[in-house]
Structure formats: structure tokens, C-alpha cells
Write a protein that holds these residues in place. Structure first.
Motif, PDB file in Angstrom:
ATOM      1  N   ALA A  24       0.831  -1.202   0.000  1.00 34.46           N
ATOM      2  CA  ALA A  24       0.000   0.000   0.000  1.00 34.46           C
ATOM      3  C   ALA A  24       0.866   1.253   0.000  1.00 34.46           C
ATOM      4  CB  ALA A  24      -0.921  -0.003   1.219  1.00 34.46           C
ATOM      5  N   ALA A  25       1.967   1.213   0.749  1.00 29.25           N
ATOM      6  CA  ALA A  25       2.880   2.356   0.792  1.00 29.25           C
ATOM      7  C   ALA A  25       3.449   2.637  -0.591  1.00 29.25           C
ATOM      8  CB  ALA A  25       4.006   2.078   1.785  1.00 29.25           C
ATOM      9  N   ALA A  26       3.816   1.577  -1.311  1.00 26.99           N
ATOM     10  CA  ALA A  26       4.352   1.753  -2.667  1.00 26.99           C
ATOM     11  C   ALA A  26       3.296   2.339  -3.597  1.00 26.99           C
ATOM     12  CB  ALA A  26       4.850   0.408  -3.198  1.00 26.99           C
ATOM     13  N   ALA A  27       2.050   1.880  -3.461  1.00 27.93           N
ATOM     14  CA  ALA A  27       0.977   2.381  -4.318  1.00 27.93           C
ATOM     15  C   ALA A  27       0.645   3.837  -4.028  1.00 27.93           C
ATOM     16  CB  ALA A  27      -0.267   1.512  -4.149  1.00 27.93           C
ATOM     17  N   LEU A  28       0.768   4.231  -2.756  1.00 30.42           N
ATOM     18  CA  LEU A  28       0.431   5.601  -2.354  1.00 30.42           C
ATOM     19  C   LEU A  28       1.628   6.547  -2.385  1.00 30.42           C
ATOM     20  CD1 LEU A  28      -1.863   4.772   0.714  1.00 30.42           C
ATOM     21  CD2 LEU A  28      -2.600   5.550  -1.548  1.00 30.42           C
ATOM     22  N   HIS A  29       2.821   5.979  -2.638  1.00 30.62           N
ATOM     23  CA  HIS A  29       4.059   6.765  -2.682  1.00 30.62           C
ATOM     24  C   HIS A  29       4.349   7.438  -1.341  1.00 30.62           C
ATOM     25  CE1 HIS A  29       3.951   6.060  -6.979  1.00 30.62           C
ATOM     26  NE2 HIS A  29       2.750   6.629  -7.050  1.00 30.62           N
ATOM     27  N   VAL A  30       4.137   6.663  -0.270  1.00 29.13           N
ATOM     28  CA  VAL A  30       4.483   7.120   1.075  1.00 29.13           C
ATOM     29  C   VAL A  30       5.259   5.989   1.753  1.00 29.13           C
ATOM     30  CG1 VAL A  30       2.476   8.641   1.271  1.00 29.13           C
ATOM     31  CG2 VAL A  30       2.313   6.278   2.073  1.00 29.13           C
ATOM     32  N   THR A  31       5.707   6.220   2.967  1.00 25.84           N
ATOM     33  CA  THR A  31       6.460   5.191   3.675  1.00 25.84           C
ATOM     34  C   THR A  31       5.515   4.202   4.353  1.00 25.84           C
ATOM     35  OG1 THR A  31       6.537   6.417   5.756  1.00 25.84           O
ATOM     36  CG2 THR A  31       8.287   6.866   4.138  1.00 25.84           C
ATOM     37  N   PRO A  32       5.962   2.968   4.570  1.00 23.93           N
ATOM     38  CA  PRO A  32       5.133   2.011   5.318  1.00 23.93           C
ATOM     39  C   PRO A  32       4.765   2.531   6.699  1.00 23.93           C
ATOM     40  CG  PRO A  32       6.919   0.858   4.208  1.00 23.93           C
ATOM     41  CD  PRO A  32       7.185   2.330   4.037  1.00 23.93           C
ATOM     42  N   SER A  33       5.660   3.301   7.307  1.00 19.53           N
ATOM     43  CA  SER A  33       5.368   3.872   8.613  1.00 19.53           C
ATOM     44  C   SER A  33       4.181   4.825   8.548  1.00 19.53           C
ATOM     45  CB  SER A  33       6.593   4.603   9.157  1.00 19.53           C
ATOM     46  OG  SER A  33       6.298   5.241  10.383  1.00 19.53           O
ATOM     47  N   ALA A  34       4.119   5.620   7.481  1.00 19.36           N
ATOM     48  CA  ALA A  34       3.006   6.559   7.314  1.00 19.36           C
ATOM     49  C   ALA A  34       1.691   5.810   7.144  1.00 19.36           C
ATOM     50  CB  ALA A  34       3.257   7.467   6.122  1.00 19.36           C
ATOM     51  N   VAL A  35       1.727   4.721   6.379  1.00 18.47           N
ATOM     52  CA  VAL A  35       0.523   3.904   6.193  1.00 18.47           C
ATOM     53  C   VAL A  35       0.060   3.347   7.527  1.00 18.47           C
ATOM     54  CG1 VAL A  35      -0.364   1.769   5.175  1.00 18.47           C
ATOM     55  CG2 VAL A  35       1.026   3.332   3.790  1.00 18.47           C
ATOM     56  N   SER A  36       0.993   2.792   8.291  1.00 18.51           N
ATOM     57  CA  SER A  36       0.661   2.206   9.589  1.00 18.51           C
ATOM     58  C   SER A  36       0.069   3.248  10.527  1.00 18.51           C
ATOM     59  CB  SER A  36       1.908   1.577  10.209  1.00 18.51           C
ATOM     60  OG  SER A  36       1.623   1.018  11.465  1.00 18.51           O
ATOM     61  N   GLN A  37       0.650   4.451  10.531  1.00 21.38           N
ATOM     62  CA  GLN A  37       0.165   5.506  11.413  1.00 21.38           C
ATOM     63  C   GLN A  37      -1.248   5.950  11.031  1.00 21.38           C
ATOM     64  OE1 GLN A  37       3.089   8.622  11.374  1.00 21.38           O
ATOM     65  NE2 GLN A  37       4.717   7.300  12.177  1.00 21.38           N
ATOM     66  N   ARG A  38      -1.522   6.027   9.726  1.00 20.65           N
ATOM     67  CA  ARG A  38      -2.854   6.443   9.284  1.00 20.65           C
ATOM     68  C   ARG A  38      -3.910   5.411   9.672  1.00 20.65           C
ATOM     69  NH1 ARG A  38      -1.701   8.503   3.070  1.00 20.65           N
ATOM     70  NH2 ARG A  38      -0.226  10.187   3.579  1.00 20.65           N
TER      71      ARG A  38
END
Length: 307
Positions: A24-38
Motif C-alpha cells: 500500500a505504501a508503494a501504491a500511495l508513494h508514502v512510507t510504510p510507517s506513514a501507512v501504519s500511522q494512518r
């Protein structure tokens, strides 16, 4: 409940669609940490666990509600952009995920889709599932519409009756001679080999119960699992077992002598319904009208085929 931040909702949907936080992080162009936090922030806001952190992730019952909301939001946004002349910027064609049973796919459903206008272009993402289980995909937010045997609407969905899918109990002449010639037919069907679609297919059992009046009865224990509609019909015609074959597939073979109708005048009718999200979506509304019109021609209505 407080308002749901759209970035968090879209992130949850991305995790579900991609299967993992990293993807998901790769698809959204953000870090995995950002995905987890959201996702964690969204769970704190709703006060519920939305995802099971497995690989791939699994959506909880509460998560299904948010995922369904996310897909509806995305659909409304795409429709709005299209009406504003922004369709090409938003990705072009309209995507419609639909759940449909294998027998409908093999008989009337695909020809119906060819009648859907392609302005703007529409592409279909079909999910094949038993008609008694397609509503689960609606609840999970995986599809926007479904052909189902359930008249009870999923939360947030409308229901329209399509008609009756008729099944004929048939077997090959050789199979009848080997397994069903001696004794009563009812006893024979309880013992003879039978074809089923998969382990959730109870249609043959339902037929035996309707024939015998015994609610504890069922088809025989020797079951061949054939998980395609065309393969199911071929297996019955080849003599592997008896089975309930959709009328459009069975009738030509009965006329040609390749199949024998086991109980003339005793078909099994399965009511079919169209369920879809309550969305003001032009594409979804158009598809619904086309499907309803095609079903009125292809399926039986109140026990008789529509003229």
C-alpha cells in the motif's frame, strides 16, 4: 462518531486492495510507517479494530463498513469528475466490480454486458461466487453489485428481482442404466455418484429433499467436484454422475439424447436478484437497467419463460 479523515480512509482501502502495508505504501508513494500511522489513527478515531495484521491483511466486520464507504466515496468522486469533463485526468474508463454466480456467467450474463453503452467506457471486474454467497462480497465492499439468491438487502444496498434460474435434474443414458434403473429413483439418487460445483453446492441435496419430502435426505456421498459451469455439464454428460444443469445448457443435450431428464416436470427454480449500492452513479444505474432487461428475456418469470 467523529468525521472520518479521507486520507486515512483511502489508506485503509489501499492496504486492503494491495494486501500488505508495504504494498500500500508503494501504491500511495508514502512510507510504510506513514501507512501504519494512518490506519492506527483511523482505528483510534472509530474505536474499533479495522484490520487483522495478517499476510494478506484481513478486514474485520467494522473494517468492512469503512472499506465499503471508501469504495463508494471513490465511485462518487470518479462520477463527479466524469460529469465535469475530467474523466481522462482521473484515469479514463469506469471500473465496476460485480459478483455473479458461475451458471449466470455461462448462460445469460456475459451477453448482457455486451449491451452496456461504452460512452464513457466501462470495464467490468467480475468476481465469480455462488449465488447464495455473493452478498458477502457486497458486505465486504469488494463489489458494487451482485447477482444473488437473497432477497434481503445488504445494508446500504437496493434489491431488484431478476427472475428464476431453472435447473433440470439430468444424467447420461449410460449412467441411468448403471445406477438408476433398478429400485426407486429416490433411493437411487441418495446412493448414486453426483456432480457438485464445490463443497458449498447444496443444490442437488435440495432437489433430493424436495423429491422425497425428507428434510434429512440428500444426494449420495460419492461426489465429484467440478468448479466450472461448462465442466459441470460436461461431467454429467460424460456419465460421471447426475446433477442439476441450467436449463439453457441441458435442453439441447436432452433433445439430442445425450442427457436424460430424470424427473420430467420437476425442475428446480432458483430465484435471482440484483443487489447494488445505493449510489447516484450513472454507470451503475445503466448497468442495472441492462441486466434487468436481459434477465427478463433470459430467465423464467413466475415459472414460465418470458416470451
Amino acid at each position: 462518531m467523529d468525521e472520518l479523515p479521507l486520507d486515512q480512509v483511502r489508506t485503509l482501502l489501499a492496504v486492503v486492495d494491495e494486501g500488505t502495508f508495504d504494498a500500500a505504501a508503494a501504491a500511495l508513494h508514502v512510507t510504510p510507517s506513514a501507512v501504519s500511522q494512518r490506519v492506527k489513527a483511523l482505528e483510534q478515531r472509530t474505536g474499533r479494530v479495522l484490520l487483522m495484521r495478517t499476510k494478506p491483511v484481513r478486514v474485520t466486520e467494522s473494517g468492512q463498513v469503512v472499506v465499503r464507504f471508501a469504495r463508494q466515496l471513490a465511485r462518487l468522486e470518479r462520477d463527479a469528475r466524469a460529469e465535469l469533463g475530467m474523466a481522462q485526468e482521473s484515469g479514463g474508463p469506469v471500473r465496476l466490480p460485480i459478483a455473479v454466480n458461475a451458471d449466470s456467467l455461462a448462460t445469460w450474463f456475459l451477453p448482457a454486458l455486451t449491451q452496456v453503452p461504452q460512452d464513457p467506457p466501462v470495464f467490468f471486474e467480475l468476481h465469480r461466487e455462488d449465488e447464495s454467497h455473493t452478498t458477502a462480497l457486497l458486505r465486504e465492499g469488494q463489489v458494487m453489485a451482485a447477482v444473488t439468491s437473497s432477497p434481503d438487502p445488504v445494508a446500504g444496498c437496493t434489491v431488484r428481482r431478476l427472475g428464476l434460474a431453472r435447473y433440470l435434474p439430468v444424467a447420461s443414458p449410460g449412467f441411468v442404466a448403471r445406477h438408476l434403473a433398478a429400485g426407486s429413483l429416490e433411493d437411487g439418487l441418495r446412493e448414486a455418484p453426483v456432480i457438485v460445483f464445490d463443497r458449498r453446492d447444496v443444490l442437488q441435496d435440495v432437489f433430493v429433499r424436495s423429491l422425497t419430502g425428507d428434510q434429512d435426505a440428500g444426494a449420495g456421498p460419492l461426489r465429484h467436484h467440478v468448479p466450472t459451469s461448462e465442466g459441470f455439464c460436461d461431467a454429467v454428460a460424460a456419465g460421471l454422475g447426475w446433477g442439476l444443469v441450467p436449463e439453457p445448457q441441458a435442453e439441447p443435450l436432452v433433445r439430442a439424447g445425450g442427457l436424460v431428464l430424470l424427473v420430467p416436470g420437476r425442475p428446480l427454480d432458483v430465484p435471482l436478484y440484483w443487489q447494488q449500492w445505493k449510489l447516484d452513479s450513472p454507470a451503475l444505474s445503466t448497468v442495472a437497467e441492462v441486466i434487468a432487461a436481459s434477465a427478463a428475456e433470459a430467465l423464467r418469470q413466475d415459472g414460465t419463460r418470458h416470451p
